[in-house]
Design an enzyme around this catalytic site. Structure first.
Site, PDB file in Angstrom:
ATOM      1  CD  GLU A 193     -26.707 -26.132  -0.292  1.00 47.74           C
ATOM      2  OE1 GLU A 193     -26.803 -27.194   0.333  1.00 47.74           O
ATOM      3  OE2 GLU A 193     -25.874 -25.971  -1.200  1.00 47.74           O
ATOM      4  CG  ASP A 243     -20.526 -23.863  -5.918  1.00 39.99           C
ATOM      5  OD1 ASP A 243     -20.291 -23.549  -4.737  1.00 39.99           O
ATOM      6  OD2 ASP A 243     -21.557 -24.464  -6.256  1.00 39.99           O
ATOM      7  CG  HIS A 285     -23.005 -22.381  -3.189  1.00 37.27           C
ATOM      8  ND1 HIS A 285     -22.283 -23.419  -2.649  1.00 37.27           N
ATOM      9  CD2 HIS A 285     -24.305 -22.638  -2.902  1.00 37.27           C
ATOM     10  CE1 HIS A 285     -23.100 -24.279  -2.063  1.00 37.27           C
ATOM     11  NE2 HIS A 285     -24.335 -23.819  -2.186  1.00 37.27           N
TER      12      HIS A 285
HETATM   13  C1  ACM Z   1     -28.122 -27.996  -4.255  1.00 38.57           C
HETATM   14  O1  ACM Z   1     -27.912 -29.223  -4.237  1.00 38.57           O
HETATM   15  N1  ACM Z   1     -27.609 -27.220  -3.310  1.00 38.57           N
HETATM   16  C2  ACM Z   1     -28.919 -27.373  -5.298  1.00 38.57           C
END
Ligand code: ACM
Ligand code: ZN
Length: 538
Positions: A340, A202, A275
């Site tokens: 995201e 991440d 991410h």
């Molecule tokens: C998430 O909580 N962005 C999968």
């Protein structure tokens, strides 16, 4: 004659005492499919035999795991044997010669009588779960520090409602060492959870050794250590990157073996294409722009970090990384993220726009689908299946992946109707990084509230699907994102006892769920977990 009378009297007294003793409560979590209590108890003591039948070859790993766990749990060294050694005071774990169709691949039957316990199953996993059940039946005596352990007589038939029963851990926002990962796996196993979703990459750190890209763990695994997280204060050039860590391949193999012995599959997650600050801090050439990316330090990620989907080297990078990941993890599924992924950079990047034009894609959303599909096809060639977060779902989605639904039930239904496999972990019930109670009285956590009762309301099966679509629902899991979880103790606090609720939601029949009854059982578990050093919320 006189002696005989005294003995008779003593025998009567002891019978009276026995019959006055309250029967031990059966405090199982998850609640089994069928449990018929009978009178009396079986007693585990220093003479008890632990016998295994038909557990040879690979299956002997399970007998070893049960034996080791028995010694740890009861602090006793059992006599060992097979079915032929079973005469009295024994616990027999027997693999069925002929399949018992009623209990499926992970179920078991358990008969507890005064003189013995017999556990039967079609697979080693079923016997392993039978052993978890026996351990929990001893909780009242374990809590009382007894030297012997009464297991209430009963007949149990048990099997899971869902094949996928998962728990996730984010080791990027905060790093957790191997010792804790094993402790976490032990905990999952005791609640019959069979999947560990390991969120390894991440913005805040890359946590897996990749031989072809050693800089990922030299650079991408480290960031400045801040006493408090502060989004408004980016990394300064002179700040030393002292916080972090990663797992070597050797450690990962060891953890995979450790989990397998406990019948837990590990799903590694490599986030694509967002991410990715930790990657871009290491390899800035994979970005669309020349922004000076750093490994992220605040609790909220820099949303604009996204890998350039128009750069062929980015695809090569991901494929090379996944080749090494696929080799480490035997489970057929690999999670490739997809959540995201804010595509602002793609909208203005000439390379990304060229890719959209060359491939005849409608827009940046289609570009993400295309990218994820390229990776999915590569995984297929490796004999693996992709899991993606539900951000990928649309009515015209091309991806055949399994979908992990965090944004709600509706998106899960869309994915199931589309024919994709589905795992549910909606923020409404399964985000155990959210507060458990009044935020005023709780340690800092992610905004949101999921009480134990709310967690218990989770039903992984959406309403309104056809029988065929229902088959696409693999199960559910809870997620433990670690923005505000910076120690093992805090991870346990957020997980416990909500993990107990999750385990019942994914294992027990829907019509057996009863929060009042669960609350009584969970109080024994809270005491047991606390007594064993787990930081369980009271
Ligand atoms: C998430 O909580 N962005 C999968
Ligand atoms: Zn680009």
């Amino acid at each position: 004659m006189k002696n005989h009378k005294v003995l008779m009297l003593l025998a009567c007294c002891s019978m009276l005492i026995c019959s006055c003793q309250k029967p031990k409560p059966i405090v199982l979590i998850p609640e089994p499919v069928q449990c018929t209590p009978k009178s009396g108890n079986f007693t585990i003591d220093s003479d008890t035999y632990l016998c295994f039948e038909n557990l040879s070859g690979q299956a002997s790993e399970t007998s070893k795991a049960i034996h080791n766990s028995y010694k740890k749990m009861f602090k006793l060294r059992p006599n060992l044997g097979d079915k032929s050694s079973c005469h009295r005071n024994y616990i027999l774990f027997e693999l069925n010669d002929k399949e018992d169709k009623a209990i499926g691949a992970e179920g078991y039957t358990l008969v507890v009588k005064r003189g013995h316990i017999i556990a039967k199953a079609n697979t080693p996993a079923g016997l392993f779960y039978a052993f978890q059940t026996i351990c929990q039946m001893a909780y009242p005596d374990l809590l009382a520090d007894s030297k012997t352990f009464s297991i209430p007589c009963a007949k149990i038939t048990d099997y899971p409602r869902f094949a996928y029963r998962g728990t996730h851990l984010d080791v990027s926002r905060h790093f957790f060492d191997v010792k804790f990962i094993k402790r976490y796996i032990d905990l999952l196993a005791s609640y019959k959870i069979n999947k560990f979703h390991w969120h390894l990459t991440d913005d805040h750190g890359w946590r897996i050794q990749i031989d072809r890209y050693p800089a990922l763990t030299k650079v991408g695994a480290w960031r400045p250590e801040r006493s408090s997280w502060d989004t408004l204060h980016p990394v300064l050039p002179e700040e030393p990157a002292t916080y972090g860590g990663y797992y070597t391949k050797e450690q990962i193999r060891d953890i995979v073996r450790y989990a397998a012995a406990r019948h837990i599959d590990i799903i590694p997650e490599i986030e694509i294409p967002g991410h990715c600050s930790a990657i871009l801090a290491t390899y800035p050439q994979y970005a669309c722009d020349d922004y000076p990316y750093t490994v992220a330090v605040g609790p909220y990620w820099p949303p604009k970090a996204i890998m350039c989907a128009g750069n062929d080297d980015v695809l090569t990078f991901y494929k090379n990384v996944l080749d090494e990941v696929a080799e480490l993890f035997p489970y057929p599924y690999i999670h490739i993220g997809g959540d995201e992924a804010f595509n602002d950079n793609w909208q203005v990047c000439p390379k990304c726009q060229k890719r959209i034009a060359d491939k005849g894609l409608a827009d940046e959303t289609a570009l993400q689908q295309w990218l994820m599909n390229e990776i999915e096809q590569h995984l297929k060639q490796l004999g693996k299946k992709a899991i993606m977060w539900d951000d990928i779902v649309s009515d015209d989605m091309v991806n055949q992946c399994a979908v992990m639904c965090w944004q709600g039930i509706d998106v899960a239904k869309t994915a199931a109707k589309h024919g994709n496999e589905v795992i549910l972990c909606p923020t409404s019930h399964c985000y155990f990084n959210f507060y458990q109670e009044d935020p005023e009285k709780e340690p800092l956590a992610m905004t949101g509230l999921i009480t134990l009762e709310k967690a218990y309301e989770f039903d992984p099966m959406p309403q309104g699907l056809t029988k065929e679509q229902e088959k696409k629902i693999l199960g559910g899991q809870c997620n433990l994102w670690s923005e505000f979880i910076n120690t093992p103790e805090q991870a346990e606090y957020m997980l416990l006892p909500r993990l107990c609720a999750l385990s019942e939601c994914v294992w027990s029949p829907a019509n057996k769920k009863d929060f009042k009854n669960f609350s009584q059982r969970v109080s024994y578990h809270q005491q047991f977990l606390s007594k064993n050093g787990y930081n369980c919320r009271k």
